[in-house]
Each structure stands twice: as C-alpha cells, then as structure tokens.
Scaffold this active site. Structure first.
Site, short mmCIF file in Angstrom:
data_model
loop_
_atom_site.label_atom_id
_atom_site.label_comp_id
_atom_site.label_asym_id
_atom_site.label_seq_id
_atom_site.Cartn_x
_atom_site.Cartn_y
_atom_site.Cartn_z
N ASP A 1 -9.01 -6.08 -2.52
CA ASP A 1 -10.43 -5.95 -2.23
C ASP A 1 -11.16 -5.05 -3.23
O ASP A 1 -12.38 -5.10 -3.33
CB ASP A 1 -10.64 -5.38 -0.82
CG ASP A 1 -10.22 -6.37 0.25
OD1 ASP A 1 -10.22 -7.57 -0.06
OD2 ASP A 1 -9.90 -5.95 1.36
N GLY B 1 -23.67 -4.14 -2.60
CA GLY B 1 -24.29 -4.92 -3.65
C GLY B 1 -23.73 -6.33 -3.70
O GLY B 1 -24.44 -7.30 -3.95
N LEU B 2 -22.41 -6.46 -3.46
CA LEU B 2 -21.80 -7.79 -3.43
C LEU B 2 -22.36 -8.62 -2.28
O LEU B 2 -22.65 -9.80 -2.43
CB LEU B 2 -20.28 -7.66 -3.29
CG LEU B 2 -19.51 -8.99 -3.22
CD1 LEU B 2 -19.68 -9.78 -4.52
CD2 LEU B 2 -18.04 -8.75 -2.94
N ASP C 1 -43.58 32.56 -0.60
CA ASP C 1 -42.17 32.38 -0.93
C ASP C 1 -41.28 32.20 0.29
O ASP C 1 -40.08 31.97 0.15
CB ASP C 1 -41.66 33.58 -1.76
CG ASP C 1 -42.06 33.45 -3.23
OD1 ASP C 1 -42.67 32.42 -3.58
OD2 ASP C 1 -41.77 34.36 -4.01
#
Length: 509
Positions: A274, A409-410, A36
């Site tokens: 934007d 992503g763009l 542990d």
C-alpha cells in the site's frame, strides 16, 4: 506588515514565557505595555491550556511614560510575590519596554525580595523566541542548580520541553517510557513540569538527555562543564535516530538494556504494498532546524521519499542545516521570510511539503499537500490524543501523519477520474441526499461566455481543462505551469488537448 501576516518566531520574551509557563512555582514579572498581554492567548487558545501563564505584566500606558514607570515595576514585583508565593521569579522587559531602559533586573535584585530573583537580558531587536527560551532556561539553571551526589541507580535529566512546544507533552511521556524500558530513571524533566527546587537537584543525574537543542542546549552545555554531566547529541525522531539514541545512551550507561521494539510499525508499513506507490515522492522540508533535519533523514531513509528542498527559520542553527542539505544534495534555505520560502517551494515543484502551520497555508495556495512537523503550529497540532513524534511510537505517528495527505490525494484523484460517470459527475448530487440534491444538468444551464484573453495570456479550452483534471492533484499544478510555459514559448494563445500532450512529451525528454 510581516508581523501582521505571519512570523515564525515571536520576540524573546515569548520564549521566556514558554519556559515559565511550563514550570511550576516560578513567576515571570514582565515590564511591558498594555498591548503585550496578547501573549496569554498563545497558551490559552492555541495550546488549549487550562490556566493562564504565570506572568504579571506592569501594563504601563502612554500616560505613564511621563512619570516614573520604575515604580510600576517595583509594585508589580511586590504584588506578584505576595499573591502567588513563588519559589523564584524571573524578571525582564518586553521589546517595547526595552526602549525606556528601566533595568528591571537591577531594580528587582535591589528590592530584597524573599525569593531568588533571576534577571533576564533578552535583546528583543537582535534575537527571537527560541533564543529567549534557551537563554531563560540557561539563566534559571545557572542560578539554581548546585553540585550534589549522584543517584545510586543510573538516572538522567530530560532537558528542553516547554509550554507551546510541538508535541513536547507526548514526547516526554514516550522518551520517559523508553528510558524506563532501558532501566534508566528520569531524575528531573525541565523546564516543563519542574519547579525551581527541582532545578537545584539536576546534579544528581548521571547524564542529560537533550531533546530540544533550540530551547536547552546552553543549559546542557553548562551542566556538562559545571556539573560534569555529559548530554546526548541524537534527537530520537524516526526509527534510525531512535536506535542511534539508544546506542548513545548505552555507551554512557553500559548496563542499560535494549528497549523493546514490539510496537514499532513504520518499517513494515513503509515497505508494504500500500505504501510502495509513494516511493520516490519529492518532499520539501522546512521548520526549526532540529525537526527539519530529523524529518529529512526519515523521509529519505525510512519512507523512500526524495528530499527536494530543506530549510529552517532559526539562524542560530544554520550550520548544521547547511551540512544536512549538502548530504541530500539540495541548496539550504535559511530564512524567516515566508514569501521567499513560497517561491522556493513553487520552483522545486514537490509532491508534498513537510513544514509548519505557515507551510500548510502555502500548500493550499499551491495545491500541494502538507504535513506539519514543527512549530509554529495551530490549535489542531495540540491534539487531545497521545501523539508523540519521538521514540518508536513517534515513528508510527510520523508515518500516519505524512502518508495520509498523499493517500487522500489518491482518493481525490480517483474521484476526478470518474467525474463523467453518472454517479460521480459534477451534475450528480451527493449520494446520501438523493436525486433531489442533483444540480441542473449541463444541457439545462446557459453557456457561459468565453473570457477574452489578456495580451500575452494563454487560455485553457474546456476539453484541455477536463483532461488536466485527470492528472493527480499533487502534480497537477506542475503540469499546468509546464504546459503554459510551453505554450507561451511557442506563441500559442489557446491550450488544447493536443497542446497539453505536446508539452508532456516535451518535458519527458
């Protein structure tokens, strides 16, 4: 198997360790087997903490079970007090040690140690990490806090931050600064940064600021009842919640002044040209209930997103999560099963996930961008830089954290749009490597044999695959699945460009 792959919360003794690690002058004696001690790694490797947690383990082994393991615990208590000279100790058992029923609390209290001993009863097989932190802090406050005269100036205590908490270090700095701007001093911040002697003077404050209900609500309620201290109910995450938090404090302290919003940028950024192309993006939100509920409000009211799903993993907060889900018109998901969550995300088809470190992995599998908003987190979510998520500066950080995955992503989408350009095609090498790095032209490569479709399986033709890549990546997965469903329903074995556009027209109706 589930524990080996992923778990949202550890056992309750890890929650107790988070409290002990955040404090100073407090030591945790944990009756536990040798294995542990893995919990140390959570702080030294994930949180990048410069010292080990203040924990002494008995580390009994299998051969010790045939003798008296209670003697090991008593020796560990004596050694910890002699070596570390703590102001107080907390004692308890791990999930494994709980099975041998040695009663660490009773033994430690009977030893007559020269420091206060606080026994923890943490049911390892019924409760989890956040409960362990909440119960541990409550017991510390209940044993050490005493009534005392109020401070002359308006002061408050900040309750809830712990070791291994999501951005707790920077949230405390931000909220302390915001309170100072309102003319309110912080009496004690606890557990993180406090000592047992500081807990004793909690009663000097006029009220308590509850930043993290998961880890300090029980203590806040005890202080309200026993010390006469009201506590704040609003968690200041996002612009609207921070303003509500300020209004709540000004009701408690009428002489408090309004803080400056000079550095607040989220509202203007979110309304700028934007950002408007992100309006209406569908997001699936999951985490601890406090962060998930706050994130849903920010997503809808401040970023213009649509909440497509909302859930949490801590069942103790299922009721407020269900109330919030009702407000956003979604079905609440209260689960700690990441496979169930992945299925829900896949069914919802969001364009972004706001979640934990686990949802980052889910997002990678599904091709959906993810921003982390809640523990459990990995080392990258303990940044060296100042990065709160509470207060007005926290709102700025949230904007950057959430928008950047979509912006990236763009960029990826634009690169895919120009795949056939001589500079950006798959056959072109990286521009900074020159023409020597270019791969062989498509005409020079031997054609690959087409795979034979399995029974009932649809196959994408090359032209259709190229056309699919022109679709933005954050909706490409949905387009692929919809097209395959459309083709399968009509018995089409090969998906062509025409099939792709027929499916698009069908689902657009």
């Amino acid at each position: 198997m589930k524990l080996a792959v992923w778990t949202y919360e550890g056992p309750p003794h890890v929650g107790a360790m988070r409290v002990a690690t955040g404090m100073k002058g407090l030591h945790y004696v944990l009756h536990a087997p040798q294995g542990d001690t893995y919990a140390d790694l959570l702080f030294t490797m994930i949180e990048r903490r410069g010292h080990r947690p203040p924990v002494t383990y008995t580390t009994f082994q299998s051969r010790d079970l045939g003798s008296d393991t209670a003697d090991l615990f008593r020796s560990a208590c004596e050694d910890a007090v002699a070596r570390f000279s703590p102001e107080a100790i907390i004692v308890g058992a791990s999930c494994t040690a709980e099975l041998i029923q040695d009663d660490p609390g009773g033994m430690a209290e009977a030893m007559g140690l020269p420091v206060p001993v606080i026994a923890l009863e943490l049911p390892s097989y019924q409760r989890k990490e956040n409960f362990g932190a909440d119960e541990t802090f409550y017991q510390i406050v209940r044993h050490l806090a005493v009534p005392c005269a109020r401070s002359e100036r308006p002061t408050c205590n900040i309750l809830g931050p712990t070791g291994l908490g999501f951005r707790h270090r920077d949230d405390v700095t931000e909220i302390t600064s915001l309170l100072a701007d309102m003319g309110i001093e912080v009496n004690v911040t606890a557990p993180m940064g406090s000592r047992p002697s500081d807990i004793a003077r909690l009663g000097a404050a006029h009220f308590n600021v509850l930043l993290y209900p998961e880890t300090a609500e029980a203590a806040a309620r005890w202080c309200e009842k026993e010390l006469g201290q009201p506590f704040t109910r609003t968690v200041p995450m996002g612009v609207g919640a921070t303003r509500d938090f300020v209004a709540e404090i000004r009701r408690l302290v009428p002489e408090a002044t309004a803080p400056s919003e000079a550095g607040l940028r989220l509202p203007w950024y979110a309304a700028s040209v934007d950002s408007t192309y992100l309006t209406g993006k569908r997001v699936f939100i999951f985490g601890d209930a406090t962060h998930a509920i706050a994130a849903a409000r920010i997503a809808r009211d401040e970023m213009g997103f649509e909440v497509a799903g909302l859930g949490c993993y801590n069942r103790e907060f299922a009721r407020p999560l269900r109330q919030a889900a009702k407000e956003y018109g979604v079905v609440p998901l209260i689960t700690d099963d990441y496979l169930e969550l992945e299925a829900a995300i896949e069914a919802a088809q969001p364009e972004m996930i706001l979640g934990t470190q686990m949802e980052r992995h889910i997002g990678k599998r599904l091709g959906i961008p993810c921003a982390v908003i809640s523990a459990p987190v990995h080392v990258q979510d303990f940044p060296a830089r100042y990065s709160p998520v509470m207060g007005f500066e926290g709102a700025n950080v949230i904007f950057d954290t959430w928008v950047h995955p979509l912006v990236m992503g763009l960029e990826e989408h634009l690169l895919h749009m120009f795949r056939d350009d001589f500079e950006f095609s798959d056959e072109a090498g990286a521009s900074h490597h020159g023409t020597a790095a270019a791969r062989p032209a498509a005409a020079e490569r031997a054609p690959e044999p087409a795979a034979e479709p399995a029974t009932g399986e649809v196959v994408w033709l090359d032209a259709a695959e190229r056309e699919l890549r022109k679709i933005p990546f954050f909706v490409r997965g949905k387009a692929r699945r919809n097209t395959e469903s459309f083709a399968a329903a009509r018995g089409v074995a090969q998906i062509s460009v025409d099939t792709l556009y027929e499916a698009k027209a069908h689902y657009a109706r």
